[in-house]
Write a protein that holds these residues in place. Structure first.
Motif, PDB file in Angstrom:
ATOM      1  N   VAL A  10       3.162  34.854  93.113  1.00 26.28           N
ATOM      2  CA  VAL A  10       2.846  34.310  94.203  1.00 26.28           C
ATOM      3  C   VAL A  10       3.801  34.311  95.657  1.00 26.28           C
ATOM      4  CG1 VAL A  10       1.377  32.751  93.021  1.00 26.28           C
ATOM      5  CG2 VAL A  10       3.615  31.959  93.626  1.00 26.28           C
ATOM      6  N   TYR A  11       3.276  34.512  96.609  1.00 25.77           N
ATOM      7  CA  TYR A  11       4.327  34.311  97.832  1.00 25.77           C
ATOM      8  C   TYR A  11       3.663  33.609  98.958  1.00 25.77           C
ATOM      9  CZ  TYR A  11       1.008  37.817  99.289  1.00 25.77           C
ATOM     10  OH  TYR A  11      -0.425  38.206  99.832  1.00 25.77           O
ATOM     11  N   VAL A  26       6.908  35.289  82.504  1.00 29.28           N
ATOM     12  CA  VAL A  26       7.765  35.235  83.566  1.00 29.28           C
ATOM     13  C   VAL A  26       7.043  35.396  84.928  1.00 29.28           C
ATOM     14  CG1 VAL A  26       9.783  36.301  84.837  1.00 29.28           C
ATOM     15  CG2 VAL A  26       9.627  36.493  82.308  1.00 29.28           C
ATOM     16  N   ALA A  27       6.946  34.268  85.833  1.00 29.51           N
ATOM     17  CA  ALA A  27       5.970  34.310  87.086  1.00 29.51           C
ATOM     18  C   ALA A  27       7.207  34.251  88.073  1.00 29.51           C
ATOM     19  CB  ALA A  27       5.199  33.126  87.031  1.00 29.51           C
ATOM     20  N   VAL A  28       6.637  34.766  89.348  1.00 32.45           N
ATOM     21  CA  VAL A  28       7.507  34.705  90.575  1.00 32.45           C
ATOM     22  C   VAL A  28       6.834  33.916  91.465  1.00 32.45           C
ATOM     23  CG1 VAL A  28       8.528  36.290  92.149  1.00 32.45           C
ATOM     24  CG2 VAL A  28       8.263  36.990  89.747  1.00 32.45           C
ATOM     25  N   ALA A  29       7.748  33.143  92.179  1.00 34.74           N
ATOM     26  CA  ALA A  29       7.286  32.453  93.447  1.00 34.74           C
ATOM     27  C   ALA A  29       8.232  32.751  94.537  1.00 34.74           C
ATOM     28  CB  ALA A  29       7.230  30.976  93.340  1.00 34.74           C
ATOM     29  N   THR A  30       7.858  33.125  95.635  1.00 34.73           N
ATOM     30  CA  THR A  30       8.776  33.713  96.583  1.00 34.73           C
ATOM     31  C   THR A  30       8.387  33.407  98.130  1.00 34.73           C
ATOM     32  OG1 THR A  30       9.907  35.800  97.265  1.00 34.73           O
ATOM     33  CG2 THR A  30       7.816  36.050  96.408  1.00 34.73           C
ATOM     34  N   ASN A  31       9.239  33.225  98.862  1.00 33.48           N
ATOM     35  CA  ASN A  31       8.768  32.777 100.347  1.00 33.48           C
ATOM     36  C   ASN A  31       8.897  34.211 101.004  1.00 33.48           C
ATOM     37  OD1 ASN A  31       8.739  30.130 100.215  1.00 33.48           O
ATOM     38  ND2 ASN A  31      10.756  29.613 101.137  1.00 33.48           N
ATOM     39  N   GLN A  32       8.133  34.659 101.770  1.00 33.46           N
ATOM     40  CA  GLN A  32       8.175  35.964 102.290  1.00 33.46           C
ATOM     41  C   GLN A  32       7.811  35.826 104.017  1.00 33.46           C
ATOM     42  OE1 GLN A  32       9.285  38.751 101.125  1.00 33.46           O
ATOM     43  NE2 GLN A  32       9.917  37.743  99.078  1.00 33.46           N
ATOM     44  N   SER A  33       8.628  35.137 104.508  1.00 29.76           N
ATOM     45  CA  SER A  33       8.341  35.069 105.905  1.00 29.76           C
ATOM     46  C   SER A  33       8.519  36.190 106.986  1.00 29.76           C
ATOM     47  CB  SER A  33       9.387  33.634 106.439  1.00 29.76           C
ATOM     48  OG  SER A  33      10.497  34.298 106.484  1.00 29.76           O
ATOM     49  N   LYS A  71       5.470  29.464  76.711  1.00 27.53           N
ATOM     50  CA  LYS A  71       6.889  29.570  77.211  1.00 27.53           C
ATOM     51  C   LYS A  71       6.955  30.216  78.697  1.00 27.53           C
ATOM     52  CE  LYS A  71       8.472  31.852  73.898  1.00 27.53           C
ATOM     53  NZ  LYS A  71       9.550  32.531  72.710  1.00 27.53           N
ATOM     54  N   LEU A  72       6.860  29.248  79.660  1.00 27.02           N
ATOM     55  CA  LEU A  72       6.530  29.896  80.735  1.00 27.02           C
ATOM     56  C   LEU A  72       8.342  29.621  81.680  1.00 27.02           C
ATOM     57  CD1 LEU A  72       5.147  30.631  83.393  1.00 27.02           C
ATOM     58  CD2 LEU A  72       4.452  28.121  83.692  1.00 27.02           C
ATOM     59  N   LEU A  73       8.475  30.807  82.500  1.00 25.98           N
ATOM     60  CA  LEU A  73       9.749  30.835  83.338  1.00 25.98           C
ATOM     61  C   LEU A  73       9.066  31.102  84.373  1.00 25.98           C
ATOM     62  CD1 LEU A  73      12.919  30.665  83.363  1.00 25.98           C
ATOM     63  CD2 LEU A  73      12.814  32.966  83.058  1.00 25.98           C
ATOM     64  N   ILE A  74       9.844  30.493  85.526  1.00 25.37           N
ATOM     65  CA  ILE A  74       9.285  30.886  86.954  1.00 25.37           C
ATOM     66  C   ILE A  74      10.635  31.256  87.825  1.00 25.37           C
ATOM     67  CG2 ILE A  74       8.296  30.020  89.434  1.00 25.37           C
ATOM     68  CD1 ILE A  74       6.894  27.889  87.488  1.00 25.37           C
ATOM     69  N   LEU A  75      10.505  32.335  88.622  1.00 24.14           N
ATOM     70  CA  LEU A  75      11.824  32.761  89.295  1.00 24.14           C
ATOM     71  C   LEU A  75      11.392  33.100  90.698  1.00 24.14           C
ATOM     72  CD1 LEU A  75      12.430  36.075  87.171  1.00 24.14           C
ATOM     73  CD2 LEU A  75      13.281  33.787  86.867  1.00 24.14           C
ATOM     74  N   ASP A  76      12.151  32.673  91.547  1.00 28.36           N
ATOM     75  CA  ASP A  76      12.428  33.165  93.019  1.00 28.36           C
ATOM     76  C   ASP A  76      12.579  34.866  92.707  1.00 28.36           C
ATOM     77  OD1 ASP A  76      12.834  33.055  95.706  1.00 28.36           O
ATOM     78  OD2 ASP A  76      14.748  33.160  95.271  1.00 28.36           O
ATOM     79  N   GLY A 114       3.899  24.190  96.782  1.00 29.44           N
ATOM     80  CA  GLY A 114       2.443  24.620  96.612  1.00 29.44           C
ATOM     81  C   GLY A 114       2.410  25.907  95.708  1.00 29.44           C
ATOM     82  N   MET A 115       3.338  26.938  95.935  1.00 23.37           N
ATOM     83  CA  MET A 115       3.611  28.177  94.964  1.00 23.37           C
ATOM     84  C   MET A 115       3.704  27.675  93.591  1.00 23.37           C
ATOM     85  SD  MET A 115       5.244  31.056  97.279  1.00 23.37           S
ATOM     86  CE  MET A 115       6.814  30.194  97.726  1.00 23.37           C
ATOM     87  N   LEU A 116       4.395  26.856  93.101  1.00 18.21           N
ATOM     88  CA  LEU A 116       4.524  26.292  91.680  1.00 18.21           C
ATOM     89  C   LEU A 116       3.541  25.670  91.167  1.00 18.21           C
ATOM     90  CD1 LEU A 116       8.243  25.007  92.031  1.00 18.21           C
ATOM     91  CD2 LEU A 116       7.632  27.120  91.424  1.00 18.21           C
ATOM     92  N   GLN A 117       2.720  24.904  92.040  1.00 16.75           N
ATOM     93  CA  GLN A 117       1.263  24.357  91.519  1.00 16.75           C
ATOM     94  C   GLN A 117       0.436  25.532  91.434  1.00 16.75           C
ATOM     95  OE1 GLN A 117       1.150  21.653  95.004  1.00 16.75           O
ATOM     96  NE2 GLN A 117       2.067  19.954  93.767  1.00 16.75           N
ATOM     97  N   THR A 118       0.176  26.379  92.215  1.00 19.85           N
ATOM     98  CA  THR A 118      -0.372  27.578  91.964  1.00 19.85           C
ATOM     99  C   THR A 118      -0.299  28.187  90.617  1.00 19.85           C
ATOM    100  OG1 THR A 118      -0.850  27.923  94.342  1.00 19.85           O
ATOM    101  CG2 THR A 118      -1.391  30.086  93.086  1.00 19.85           C
TER     102      THR A 118
END
Length: 177
Positions: free
Chosen positions: A87-88, A46-53, A2-7, A105-109
């Motif tokens: 991942v960021y 619970v995984a996290v994918a975040t833009n960190q420009s 059971k995977l949930l991905i969050l910004d 890309g981050m979701l694929q990672t």
């Protein structure tokens, strides 16, 4: 699994148009830490994918970003849960990378890390770019009304986007339904 991905910014913690540049500025949205911990205790990863420009812009460095993520992990652990892979994307909007949302890309990672498919996995964000990244990899786009969510509601959302008040409401839905 059971995977949930969050910004991150605007979903887990308060967002700022001036960027979150320090651990002191990293302020959890009420209920978000408890929601992640409850999901984790209920068997969710619970995984996290975040833009960190802000990194590319020179507003903060990788050590500061790592410190923010360590604080998140510590707060969730204090409530009996754990945060999975974070991942960021450290690149600016003009970098032509494959990781900056709305690119997937981050979701694929995350999918490679957990050796799982993404079809139907909920990706929770507060911006149109988050929702577009979800659609690009067949995730279920989920919008929260925190962070930039209210502004995003005024835009044309991808078909089938689910909308929730906040991360706590998502946790209640996933754990009890």
């Amino acid at each position: 699994m059971k995977l949930l991905i969050l910004d991150r910014d605007g979903v887990i913690n308060e967002d700022s148009d001036a960027y979150i540049k320090s651990v002191q500025e990293w302020i959890p949205i009420p209920g978000s830490v408890a929601a992640i911990a409850a999901l984790s205790r209920a068997g969710w990863t619970v995984a996290v994918a975040t833009n960190q420009s802000g990194i590319a812009r020179g507003y903060y460095d990788l050590a500061t970003l790592d410190a923010m993520h360590q604080r998140l992990r510590a707060l969730v652990a204090a409530e009996g849960g754990e945060v999975g892979l974070i991942v960021y994307c450290p690149h600016g909007p003009d970098a032509a990378c494959d990781c900056r949302k709305p690119k997937p890309g981050m979701l694929q990672t995350i999918a490679r890390h957990y050796a799982c498919g993404l079809a139907g996995v909920w990706f929770v964000g507060d911006s149109l770019g988050d929702l577009e990244a979800a659609v690009a990899v067949d995730c279920q786009p989920v919008l929260v009304k925190t962070g930039k969510g209210p502004r995003t509601l005024g835009k044309t959302l991808p078909a089938g986007t689910l909308i929730f008040e906040d991360l706590a409401a998502i946790a209640r839905e996933l754990i009890h339904n």
